[in-house]
Structure formats: C-alpha cells, structure tokens
Design a protein around this motif. Structure first.
Motif, mmCIF file in Angstrom:
data_model
loop_
_atom_site.group_PDB
_atom_site.id
_atom_site.type_symbol
_atom_site.label_atom_id
_atom_site.label_comp_id
_atom_site.label_asym_id
_atom_site.label_seq_id
_atom_site.Cartn_x
_atom_site.Cartn_y
_atom_site.Cartn_z
ATOM 1 N N ALA A 93 0.833 -1.204 0.000
ATOM 2 C CA ALA A 93 0.000 0.000 0.000
ATOM 3 C C ALA A 93 0.868 1.254 0.000
ATOM 4 C CB ALA A 93 -0.936 -0.005 1.210
ATOM 5 N N GLY A 94 1.946 1.244 0.762
ATOM 6 C CA GLY A 94 2.840 2.396 0.795
ATOM 7 C C GLY A 94 3.522 2.638 -0.537
ATOM 8 N N LEU A 95 3.916 1.564 -1.195
ATOM 9 C CA LEU A 95 4.543 1.700 -2.504
ATOM 10 C C LEU A 95 3.543 2.220 -3.538
ATOM 11 C CD1 LEU A 95 6.730 -1.550 -2.582
ATOM 12 C CD2 LEU A 95 7.439 0.781 -2.017
ATOM 13 N N LEU A 96 2.276 1.798 -3.425
ATOM 14 C CA LEU A 96 1.252 2.315 -4.332
ATOM 15 C C LEU A 96 1.012 3.802 -4.106
ATOM 16 C CD1 LEU A 96 -1.382 -0.563 -4.318
ATOM 17 C CD2 LEU A 96 -0.096 0.252 -6.304
ATOM 18 N N ALA A 97 1.009 4.239 -2.848
ATOM 19 C CA ALA A 97 0.845 5.668 -2.569
ATOM 20 C C ALA A 97 1.950 6.472 -3.232
ATOM 21 C CB ALA A 97 0.821 5.914 -1.064
ATOM 22 N N ALA A 98 3.181 5.976 -3.137
ATOM 23 C CA ALA A 98 4.297 6.662 -3.790
ATOM 24 C C ALA A 98 4.130 6.657 -5.306
ATOM 25 C CB ALA A 98 5.611 5.993 -3.388
ATOM 26 N N GLU A 99 3.686 5.534 -5.862
ATOM 27 C CA GLU A 99 3.475 5.429 -7.309
ATOM 28 C C GLU A 99 2.393 6.392 -7.785
ATOM 29 O OE1 GLU A 99 1.584 2.124 -10.361
ATOM 30 O OE2 GLU A 99 2.771 1.402 -8.656
ATOM 31 N N PHE A 100 1.321 6.530 -6.995
ATOM 32 C CA PHE A 100 0.211 7.403 -7.380
ATOM 33 C C PHE A 100 0.476 8.868 -7.063
ATOM 34 C CE2 PHE A 100 -2.883 3.621 -6.598
ATOM 35 C CZ PHE A 100 -2.490 3.045 -7.803
ATOM 36 N N GLY A 101 1.563 9.145 -6.338
ATOM 37 C CA GLY A 101 1.914 10.519 -6.026
ATOM 38 C C GLY A 101 1.014 11.167 -4.990
ATOM 39 N N VAL A 102 0.526 10.356 -4.026
ATOM 40 C CA VAL A 102 -0.338 10.884 -2.972
ATOM 41 C C VAL A 102 0.400 10.777 -1.632
ATOM 42 C CG1 VAL A 102 -2.426 10.279 -4.244
ATOM 43 C CG2 VAL A 102 -1.454 8.637 -2.609
ATOM 44 N N PRO A 103 -0.066 11.485 -0.588
ATOM 45 C CA PRO A 103 0.635 11.442 0.705
ATOM 46 C C PRO A 103 0.781 10.019 1.221
ATOM 47 C CG PRO A 103 -0.950 13.232 0.697
ATOM 48 C CD PRO A 103 -1.191 12.445 -0.562
ATOM 49 N N GLY A 104 1.938 9.714 1.780
ATOM 50 C CA GLY A 104 2.212 8.384 2.320
ATOM 51 C C GLY A 104 3.504 8.387 3.101
ATOM 52 N N LEU A 105 3.874 7.213 3.588
ATOM 53 C CA LEU A 105 5.088 7.107 4.393
ATOM 54 C C LEU A 105 6.336 7.420 3.588
ATOM 55 C CD1 LEU A 105 4.268 3.759 6.246
ATOM 56 C CD2 LEU A 105 4.033 6.063 7.153
ATOM 57 N N SER A 106 6.267 7.340 2.275
ATOM 58 C CA SER A 106 7.351 7.419 1.290
ATOM 59 C C SER A 106 7.879 6.006 1.064
ATOM 60 C CB SER A 106 8.489 8.347 1.697
ATOM 61 O OG SER A 106 9.395 7.718 2.589
ATOM 62 N N HIS A 215 3.046 14.392 9.610
ATOM 63 C CA HIS A 215 2.579 15.280 8.551
ATOM 64 C C HIS A 215 3.769 16.030 7.982
ATOM 65 C CE1 HIS A 215 0.245 18.159 6.286
ATOM 66 N NE2 HIS A 215 0.776 19.163 6.955
ATOM 67 N N LYS A 216 4.097 15.732 6.722
ATOM 68 C CA LYS A 216 5.241 16.355 6.052
ATOM 69 C C LYS A 216 6.503 16.271 6.906
ATOM 70 C CE LYS A 216 2.398 19.440 3.250
ATOM 71 N NZ LYS A 216 2.077 20.843 2.861
ATOM 72 N N GLY A 217 6.695 15.086 7.525
ATOM 73 C CA GLY A 217 7.881 14.824 8.315
ATOM 74 C C GLY A 217 7.800 15.251 9.762
ATOM 75 N N GLU A 311 -10.292 10.017 11.971
ATOM 76 C CA GLU A 311 -10.205 11.358 11.405
ATOM 77 C C GLU A 311 -8.751 11.794 11.222
ATOM 78 O OE1 GLU A 311 -12.586 14.192 13.446
ATOM 79 O OE2 GLU A 311 -14.471 13.194 12.920
ATOM 80 N N VAL A 312 -7.893 11.416 12.171
ATOM 81 C CA VAL A 312 -6.470 11.720 12.020
ATOM 82 C C VAL A 312 -5.915 11.022 10.794
ATOM 83 C CG1 VAL A 312 -4.187 11.500 13.077
ATOM 84 C CG2 VAL A 312 -6.151 12.135 14.490
ATOM 85 N N LEU A 313 -6.280 9.764 10.614
ATOM 86 C CA LEU A 313 -5.819 9.011 9.451
ATOM 87 C C LEU A 313 -6.325 9.647 8.163
ATOM 88 C CD1 LEU A 313 -4.375 6.569 8.293
ATOM 89 C CD2 LEU A 313 -6.414 5.203 8.731
ATOM 90 N N PHE A 314 -7.568 10.068 8.151
ATOM 91 C CA PHE A 314 -8.125 10.740 6.970
ATOM 92 C C PHE A 314 -7.315 11.997 6.657
ATOM 93 C CE2 PHE A 314 -10.729 14.032 5.074
ATOM 94 C CZ PHE A 314 -11.350 13.383 4.023
ATOM 95 N N ASP A 315 -7.017 12.785 7.677
ATOM 96 C CA ASP A 315 -6.289 14.033 7.447
ATOM 97 C C ASP A 315 -4.911 13.784 6.842
ATOM 98 O OD1 ASP A 315 -8.294 15.747 8.263
ATOM 99 O OD2 ASP A 315 -7.599 15.850 10.336
ATOM 100 N N VAL A 316 -4.120 12.892 7.440
ATOM 101 C CA VAL A 316 -2.762 12.701 6.930
ATOM 102 C C VAL A 316 -2.776 12.054 5.550
ATOM 103 C CG1 VAL A 316 -1.675 12.658 9.204
ATOM 104 C CG2 VAL A 316 -2.458 10.511 8.189
ATOM 105 N N ALA A 317 -3.783 11.205 5.273
ATOM 106 C CA ALA A 317 -3.870 10.560 3.959
ATOM 107 C C ALA A 317 -4.264 11.538 2.864
ATOM 108 C CB ALA A 317 -4.856 9.405 3.998
ATOM 109 N N THR A 318 -4.879 12.649 3.247
ATOM 110 C CA THR A 318 -5.293 13.651 2.261
ATOM 111 C C THR A 318 -4.451 14.916 2.341
ATOM 112 O OG1 THR A 318 -7.032 14.394 3.802
ATOM 113 C CG2 THR A 318 -7.658 12.809 2.097
ATOM 114 N N GLY A 319 -3.316 14.836 3.062
ATOM 115 C CA GLY A 319 -2.365 15.940 3.059
ATOM 116 C C GLY A 319 -2.649 17.065 4.024
ATOM 117 N N ARG A 320 -3.532 16.833 5.005
ATOM 118 C CA ARG A 320 -3.852 17.860 5.985
ATOM 119 C C ARG A 320 -3.107 17.616 7.290
ATOM 120 N NH1 ARG A 320 -8.432 16.486 3.180
ATOM 121 N NH2 ARG A 320 -9.764 18.176 2.405
#
Length: 432
Positions: A93-106, A215-217, A311-320
C-alpha cells in the motif's frame, strides 16, 4: 462539493469488531469532503457496504494481484489518498501511494518500517540507542551471532507483527529452539522478507507503544499505551492501558527519540505505531510500524483522549495537518482472554454488564482450535474493554470483567511435529 473531488483507496478492511470504529468516521469525513471511498478487500463485503462506494474483491495478499487491482481503480478514478492498517499489506500500500503521487510514508519510509533489519540499521546509523543485532538464515549463523552479541538475546522474524515468532533465549542451550521457532514464523510472511530471523540483544525494561501522526515529516504523538505481556520465552500481548494524562507524553527525551527515529527512516506522511522499551539507558525503539496500532489500541486512545484516530488518518492521507489535541482525560484498557493450554473451543460467553465495561466480544468461533506458542499465536478467545478515571481503577475493572468471561473448551494434543504454526483465529473478515 461533489464526488468528483477524487477517491480514497483503502487496502484491506479487517474485522468489523476491530476496525469499524475507524471506517465509520473516515466515511463521514470523505462524504463531507466530496470524496468517494473504494475498498480493495480479499473477501466479499458484508458490513463494509454501508461505508464504501465500491468494493473490489481481489487477493490483496498477493502483491501482483493487489497492485493490478489498485491500478485498475486508478485508471478510472482520480486517487487522492491511500489508506492501510493491516501489517502484511502496509508495504504494498505504501509503494502504491508513492506510485500514485499521494501522501504516504514514502517508499524509503515504508521499507524502513516493514523491514526490521533495515529499521535497526537506519536507527543505529542515526546514533539512536539500539541493541546489537544480526540477520540470520541458518542456525549456525544464529549461534555465532548470539555469541558475538552476548546473551540473553531475542530472536524474531524479519517482518512479522504482533510479536509472532518473537522468542527469548537466555543462553546457548535455548538458542537452537528459539531460532527454529522464529524462522518457522518468518516463513508465513508472503512478502520479500521471509525465511530469515534477526538475533538481537535483549533490552530489559517496561514496554510501551506510542501511536503518532506524521505530517510532512513532523511527528505528532497521539497517545501512549502501557503493554502487558506474557512471561518469557514469548512476548504475547495480553492487554494494554491508555491514560490521557500519561506523563510519558511530556517526556522530552522520549518525544525527541520518536521524532529522530521517524526522521531517520524518512517517514513523510501517515500514522505509525512505535514500540519502545524504557531502559536504564533511555528509550529504545523496538520497531516502528507503518500503520495504526492493533489490539484496539486506537479505540482505547479514542475513549481516553477523545482523539478520533479515523479522522487523524483521513487528514494525513489527504495531506492535511491533523488536530491531535486531546478532548477528554480518562483511562481505558483492554484485556484479552487466553486459554491455559491448547484447546478446542466449544463456546465463549462475554459479560454484557460490569463496572466501567465499554465493550466485550468473543474472538474465536466455536470449533476453533486455539494453540499457544510455539504451535500458534494470539490464541485469544475474547476481549473486554473498560474505562475509568485512574489507572488502578481501570486495571481492577479489567480484572473483574475478564473474570466474568465463561469458556467451554476441551484440551487437544500437541500439533504434528514440524507443522506450520496455527495462524491467529478470527483476524480476517469472513464471507456473508
């Protein structure tokens, strides 16, 4: 706002009793933001239908199959976030987030979380207090590593979770059997880190876990759980207690260590579950998991602090940047019911009323065989969750509620020699 704002992709839902408390607020937030929710799940949906706009059934435990299914969804929908809270699926899942260019663990961050050898290497290189360790694939290598590191040692699979296959060896007479157990457990992992075991120095001291958002490190602690474990040689987790006023949340050394560890692994966005030993040399990071805690720890955190982990998970997954300020001050705990010996479960009855009781549920179906380590792990027949205004009262209430659980089971003989260990009962959702 309309549903054209994009799609959140969720990889694996888990059991209703374990994960609905996360899914419900995520669904509410997604709808309010005009986002659709799509679930990739290994089995046909049942309770999930209420929360997801689409469920794609695919073998999410096969990396190629899961990746193809996710890319098919991405080809017809605009993916704006990826979520996953199931340990075996976190890497893909983390690798897919990086592939799709969305927020993730990297990509670097998710590999650093999933691969325990890499975690140790990166944290050691960053100058953080870490035990001596070595990755081994043969018992001869493990013996030599233990001699170099010095007894006592702990052996563990390279990438399993929930303390599965983690074994204590006090001296060389216990090493061979400990290695066999750890290696056997590692072979269950379908990923790239199977069939190997880490030997590391044992670090004495109380064990805690800390769930936090990144969030952003920037590392943002949510809550601390005090862990209750079984006796050596195994490390089965039998309960947890979360106190909103835990003084460790104000421990600057611990908070600096957590922030440095996440930075060292290159974790960018997400929620992590970090296990820590409080040693006489200071906090020692045991592992950082790239997901929310299991064992209903985030549920305890919600009861104790008022922080809504979904809600915390939603926020970090959507870049908030999430709001992590506690809204209440209470104590919540969970106690798991284990049999005294390997058994065939006939029935289990949990209490419906007890002082401070918040929730109670069976965790295995009648007819299940529950095996204790090393023949099986997480042989839990039930759990109880209680709330109180102090830690001693919460622990008393947990003991009282657990005593009300009624178990009907018959002993069974040992497993067949060299048989693979029994997977935990009741951890995967079932078909309707």
């Amino acid at each position: 706002m309309t549903a054209t704002n994009g799609t959140l992709l969720v990889v694996g839902s888990g059991l209703k009793v374990y994960r609905e408390y996360l899914v419900a607020p995520i669904s509410r937030r997604a709808r309010a933001a005009g986002l659709e929710l799509v679930l990739l799940n290994n089995l046909k949906p049942t309770w999930q239908c209420e929360y997801f706009d689409e469920v794609v059934v695919a073998n999410v435990f096969d990396s190629a199959v899961m990746g193809a299914a996710a890319r098919e969804v991405a080809a017809r929908r605009r993916i704006v976030g990826v979520m996953c809270w199931d340990e075996p699926l976190v890497l893909d899942a983390g690798l897919l987030a990086a592939e799709f260019g969305v927020p993730g663990l990297s990509e670097r961050g998710v590999r650093g979380c999933r691969d325990k050898e890499l975690t140790r290497a990166e944290l050691t290189a960053a100058g953080l207090h870490q035990p001596g360790f070595e990755l081994t694939t043969t018992v001869e290598h493990a013996r030599a590593a233990a001699e170099r590191i010095g007894y006592p040692v702990v052996l563990k699979p390279r990438a399993m979770g929930a303390s599965i296959g983690v074994v204590f060896a006090a001296d060389r007479s216990e090493l061979d059997e400990a290695f066999r157990i750890a290696l056997s457990a590692s072979r269950v992992d379908p990923g790239p880190y199977r069939a190997s075991a880490i030997v590391e120095a044992f670090a004495p001291g109380p064990e805690i876990s800390v769930d936090g958002a990144v969030h952003k490190g920037e590392y943002l602690p949510l809550f601390v759980a005090r862990k209750d474990s079984s006796d050596h040689p195994y490390f089965e987790e039998v309960g947890h207690v979360v106190d909103a006023a835990d003084p460790l949340l104000a421990d600057q050394e611990l908070m600096r260590t957590l922030a440095r560890a996440h930075q060292a692994l290159g974790i960018e966005d997400g929620i992590t579950h970090t296990e820590v030993r409080l040693t006489d040399r200071g906090p020692l990071i045991i592992e950082i998991n790239g997901r929310l805690g299991g064992d209903l720890i985030p549920f305890l955190g919600r009861i104790a602090t008022g922080i809504e982990p979904g809600e915390v998970l939603f926020d970090v997954a959507t870049g908030r940047r999430p709001d992590t300020a506690p809204a209440r001050r209470a104590v919540a705990g969970i106690r798991f019911g284990y049999p005294e010996r390997d058994c065939l479960l006939r029935s289990v009855t949990v209490p419906t009323q007890a002082p401070g009781l918040v929730a109670a549920a069976p965790m295995a179906e009648p007819g299940s065989t529950l095996r204790l380590p090393p023949g099986g792990y997480l042989a839990r027949h039930s759990f109880v969750v209680c709330e109180a205004d102090s830690v001693p009262t919460c622990r008393d209430r947990l003991a009282g509620a657990a005593a009300l659980v009624e178990l009907d089971a018959e002993p069974v003989g040992p497993p067949v020699a060299d048989a693979p260990f029994a997977m935990p009962a009741g951890l995967l959702d079932v078909d309707e």
